[in-house]
Design a protein around this motif. Structure first.
Motif, PDB file in Angstrom:
ATOM      1  N   GLU A   9    -129.196 111.405 -44.571  1.00  0.00           N
ATOM      2  CA  GLU A   9    -129.036 110.425 -43.797  1.00  0.00           C
ATOM      3  C   GLU A   9    -127.748 110.475 -42.260  1.00  0.00           C
ATOM      4  O   GLU A   9    -126.775 110.359 -42.533  1.00  0.00           O
ATOM      5  CB  GLU A   9    -128.433 109.491 -44.565  1.00  0.00           C
ATOM      6  N   GLY A  10    -128.451 110.510 -41.562  1.00  0.00           N
ATOM      7  CA  GLY A  10    -127.168 110.347 -39.963  1.00  0.00           C
ATOM      8  C   GLY A  10    -127.912 109.007 -39.425  1.00  0.00           C
ATOM      9  O   GLY A  10    -128.184 108.308 -39.976  1.00  0.00           O
ATOM     10  N   PRO A  11    -126.350 108.618 -38.590  1.00  0.00           N
ATOM     11  CA  PRO A  11    -125.714 109.945 -38.056  1.00  0.00           C
ATOM     12  C   PRO A  11    -124.594 109.996 -38.954  1.00  0.00           C
ATOM     13  O   PRO A  11    -123.915 109.336 -39.178  1.00  0.00           O
ATOM     14  CB  PRO A  11    -125.969 109.816 -36.959  1.00  0.00           C
ATOM     15  N   PRO A  12    -124.303 111.691 -39.012  1.00  0.00           N
ATOM     16  CA  PRO A  12    -124.455 112.987 -37.828  1.00  0.00           C
ATOM     17  C   PRO A  12    -125.358 113.200 -38.857  1.00  0.00           C
ATOM     18  O   PRO A  12    -125.879 113.116 -40.537  1.00  0.00           O
ATOM     19  CB  PRO A  12    -123.516 113.032 -37.819  1.00  0.00           C
ATOM     20  N   TRP A  13    -126.484 114.077 -37.791  1.00  0.00           N
ATOM     21  CA  TRP A  13    -127.157 115.074 -38.645  1.00  0.00           C
ATOM     22  C   TRP A  13    -126.529 116.783 -39.118  1.00  0.00           C
ATOM     23  O   TRP A  13    -126.867 117.784 -37.620  1.00  0.00           O
ATOM     24  CB  TRP A  13    -128.365 115.257 -38.326  1.00  0.00           C
ATOM     25  N   PRO A  14    -125.937 117.418 -39.664  1.00  0.00           N
ATOM     26  CA  PRO A  14    -124.864 118.245 -39.548  1.00  0.00           C
ATOM     27  C   PRO A  14    -126.163 119.713 -38.919  1.00  0.00           C
ATOM     28  O   PRO A  14    -126.919 119.568 -39.620  1.00  0.00           O
ATOM     29  CB  PRO A  14    -124.325 117.965 -40.498  1.00  0.00           C
ATOM     30  N   LEU A  15    -125.353 120.720 -38.571  1.00  0.00           N
ATOM     31  CA  LEU A  15    -126.083 121.995 -39.067  1.00  0.00           C
ATOM     32  C   LEU A  15    -126.038 122.942 -39.463  1.00  0.00           C
ATOM     33  O   LEU A  15    -125.157 122.969 -39.523  1.00  0.00           O
ATOM     34  CB  LEU A  15    -125.925 122.294 -37.279  1.00  0.00           C
ATOM     35  N   THR A  16    -127.569 123.408 -39.628  1.00  0.00           N
ATOM     36  CA  THR A  16    -127.208 124.188 -41.023  1.00  0.00           C
ATOM     37  C   THR A  16    -126.915 125.889 -40.294  1.00  0.00           C
ATOM     38  O   THR A  16    -126.757 126.074 -38.586  1.00  0.00           O
ATOM     39  CB  THR A  16    -128.399 124.678 -41.170  1.00  0.00           C
ATOM     40  N   ARG A  17    -126.463 127.074 -40.941  1.00  0.00           N
ATOM     41  CA  ARG A  17    -125.757 128.040 -40.040  1.00  0.00           C
ATOM     42  C   ARG A  17    -126.992 128.424 -38.975  1.00  0.00           C
ATOM     43  O   ARG A  17    -126.568 129.099 -37.922  1.00  0.00           O
ATOM     44  CB  ARG A  17    -125.571 128.780 -40.840  1.00  0.00           C
ATOM     45  N   ALA A  18    -128.191 128.153 -39.436  1.00  0.00           N
ATOM     46  CA  ALA A  18    -129.510 128.824 -38.648  1.00  0.00           C
ATOM     47  C   ALA A  18    -129.253 127.923 -37.247  1.00  0.00           C
ATOM     48  O   ALA A  18    -129.602 128.745 -35.697  1.00  0.00           O
ATOM     49  CB  ALA A  18    -131.018 129.233 -39.606  1.00  0.00           C
TER      50      ALA A  18
END
Length: 225
Positions: free
Chosen positions: A179-188
């Motif tokens: 549920e963003g924001p934020p929409w955190p980043l995966t390592r990929a």
């Protein structure tokens, strides 16, 4: 105003998504903050600590070199970059953010401009020796992130460096659960910045968030050959 600093950004983001304007909430938030009706959760009154640490460790010489700060907000990260000698451009999609940065730093050497990462000026292509991306891609809905990653990479000049700082998301967590924001980043997603031609990952670190030790932040450095 709520004691939860993420509540207002999420409210503005939901309203913008409902009107099919996924980036419009930035101006809504900065405008509300300028009127005292909201706070900017990421405005700490100083540069991001992970960026400051990168400069201390890397000691780059910015003399005669060009830098760009993406999603510059109120300008603290851009001012740090300029203080290190870079001819610095800093942009934000929000006109109010740009006005706030200029007001916060009246004697600045930074060129603050209104621009859209997803529709950036053609002359910026491969134009910057240092590109700083902090929390901008993660502020975009997940379907827009691959395009944003590509656009960030487009800014890096041959021989240039890209520094990315982002919140971390666990691998395998379904997009629908975020549920963003934020929409955190995966390592990929973080590693996908290196999918641009000649742009390679040279360092990737994860460190605990100073406000929530159970969550982590990425700092990655890329180099264009």
């Amino acid at each position: 105003m709520s004691d939860d600093p993420t509540r207002e950004p999420r409210r503005f983001a939901r309203a913008a998504l409902e009107r099919d304007d996924p980036t419009g909430w930035f101006e809504d938030l900065y405008s509300a903050a300028a009127g005292g009706e909201a706070v900017i959760p990421w405005d700490r009154g100083s540069a991001n600590p992970l960026l400051s640490e990168w400069f201390e460790a890397s000691e780059p010489n910015g003399t005669g070199r060009a830098a760009v700060v993406i999603g510059a907000g109120t300008g603290w990260d851009a001012e740090l970059v300029a203080d290190r000698g870079y001819q610095t451009t800093a942009f934000d999609i929000s006109p109010t953010a740009v006005e706030t940065a200029q007001r916060n730093h009246p004697d600045s050497q930074v060129q603050y401009v209104v621009a859209d990462l997803l529709d950036q000026p053609a002359e910026w292509h491969h134009a910057f020796d240092l590109v700083v991306e902090i929390y901008t891609v993660q502020a975009l809905p997940i379907p827009l992130q691959p395009s944003a990653v590509q656009k960030v990479g487009d800014l890096v000049a041959p021989g240039g460096t890209l520094v990315v700082i982002a919140s971390s998301r666990a691998e395998g967590q379904p997009d629908a659960e975020v549920e963003g924001p934020p929409w955190p980043l995966t390592r990929a997603t973080l590693e996908s910045f290196a999918s641009a031609p000649d742009l390679r990952l040279i360092e990737l670190e994860a460190s605990p968030s100073p406000t929530d030790p159970t969550s982590k932040r990425w700092r990655a450095e890329f180099l264009r050959d």
